[in-house]
Design a protein around this motif. Sequence first.
Motif, short mmCIF file in Angstrom:
data_model
loop_
_atom_site.label_atom_id
_atom_site.label_comp_id
_atom_site.label_asym_id
_atom_site.label_seq_id
_atom_site.Cartn_x
_atom_site.Cartn_y
_atom_site.Cartn_z
N GLY A 153 0.81 -1.22 0.00
CA GLY A 153 0.00 0.00 0.00
C GLY A 153 0.84 1.26 0.00
N SER A 154 2.13 1.14 -0.30
CA SER A 154 3.06 2.27 -0.20
C SER A 154 3.62 2.64 -1.58
CB SER A 154 4.22 1.90 0.72
OG SER A 154 3.77 1.63 2.03
N SER A 155 4.18 3.83 -1.65
CA SER A 155 4.84 4.27 -2.87
C SER A 155 6.09 3.43 -3.13
CB SER A 155 5.23 5.75 -2.75
OG SER A 155 4.07 6.56 -2.60
N VAL A 156 6.45 3.30 -4.41
CA VAL A 156 7.57 2.46 -4.82
C VAL A 156 8.38 3.22 -5.87
CG1 VAL A 156 8.28 0.18 -5.66
CG2 VAL A 156 6.06 0.45 -4.51
N VAL A 157 9.70 3.13 -5.76
CA VAL A 157 10.62 3.81 -6.67
C VAL A 157 11.57 2.80 -7.27
CG1 VAL A 157 12.42 5.58 -6.86
CG2 VAL A 157 10.49 5.94 -5.31
N ALA A 158 11.79 2.86 -8.58
CA ALA A 158 12.74 1.96 -9.23
C ALA A 158 14.17 2.42 -8.95
CB ALA A 158 12.49 1.92 -10.73
N LEU A 159 15.03 1.47 -8.57
CA LEU A 159 16.41 1.78 -8.23
C LEU A 159 17.35 0.84 -8.99
CD1 LEU A 159 16.14 1.99 -4.32
CD2 LEU A 159 16.09 3.90 -5.94
N MET A 160 18.53 1.37 -9.35
CA MET A 160 19.55 0.55 -9.98
C MET A 160 20.92 0.99 -9.51
SD MET A 160 20.10 -0.26 -14.06
CE MET A 160 20.85 1.32 -14.50
N GLU A 161 21.81 0.01 -9.28
CA GLU A 161 23.16 0.34 -8.88
C GLU A 161 23.90 0.98 -10.04
OE1 GLU A 161 25.49 -2.57 -6.87
OE2 GLU A 161 23.74 -3.59 -6.06
N VAL A 162 24.64 2.06 -9.75
CA VAL A 162 25.49 2.71 -10.74
C VAL A 162 26.88 2.85 -10.14
CG1 VAL A 162 23.54 3.98 -11.72
CG2 VAL A 162 24.94 5.06 -9.95
N PRO A 163 27.91 3.04 -10.98
CA PRO A 163 29.25 3.29 -10.43
C PRO A 163 29.22 4.48 -9.47
CG PRO A 163 29.38 2.88 -12.79
CD PRO A 163 27.92 2.98 -12.45
N HIS A 164 29.96 4.36 -8.38
CA HIS A 164 29.91 5.37 -7.34
C HIS A 164 30.21 6.77 -7.88
CE1 HIS A 164 29.78 6.67 -3.19
NE2 HIS A 164 30.92 7.32 -3.35
#
Length: 300
Positions: A153-164
């Motif tokens: 029931g909560s908001s969701v955000v797409a995340l992806m690892e990137v070089p620091h």
Amino acid sequence: MKKVTKAVIPAAGLGTRFLPATKAQPKEMLPVVDRPAIQYVVEEAVRAGLDDILIITGRSKRSLEDHFDRNFELEYHLRAKGKDDELADVVELADLADIHYVRQGEPLGLGHAVSVARKHVGDDPFVVMLGDDIMVDDATVLSGMIDTYGETGSSVVALMEVPHEDIGSYGCAAVEDSAGPDDGSADRVRRITDIVEKPQPADAPSNLAVMGRYLFTPTIFEKIEKLEPGVGGEIQLTDAISDLLTDEAVYGYVFSRGRFDIGKKIDYLRATVELALQRDDLREDFLAVLRDVATREDLT
């Protein structure tokens, strides 16, 4: 909980990184193989079950509306010439979903663009899909985000690892377990504990970058309304998500592949190559072209 059926696609940007090509046409209409970039985004939404789509436009964006509308003169000529496959393709565009349009009067940032959708969205949960981000994963990221909303029931955000060293180009999220996918491919859900816009690498809370797909409860509009301009003098969506964390849980949906930022020239070219190779009608001929180029350039 209400079912997620609405998508908002901000497409009001000026596309300055692709000038002069975008001087007279939207960057979202740049062709990737044989269809404009925004068509991939709309088709992704439809595959995920979203059938009510609002595109946020600006000046010189009329071609977006024309693309998803009927063109009876073109259809007549295709029918007369017996080009049935091409005819089916152009007719289908108008039937993909209920597509609506509203203009963002001023380019005041992504947060402001999302706020323009408030009257259309109302009290429903909704997805935000950036018009220059293509996901070529058969909509599994978006479907996974919708499933996560259904469970939490909560908001969701797409995340992806990137070089620091690249994290300063993105919104950056800290999560309860920031290890990310164990095998480089599995999608994982993590509760977000902090989120900041374009941090310096030394100050970044992780290397998990926000990637062009969001699912929000309507509470996000209240947070955007209270914002002052942030990074770049714009109303930042990331800042609204940060405020949202004080009232409700927000989750990150971590993925690792299948995304192209066609607002960047290199990613645009890569998307063209990889999507062409996925086409049965183009693959073998295009591979021959690539082999010829590789031989000529003495590439291993």
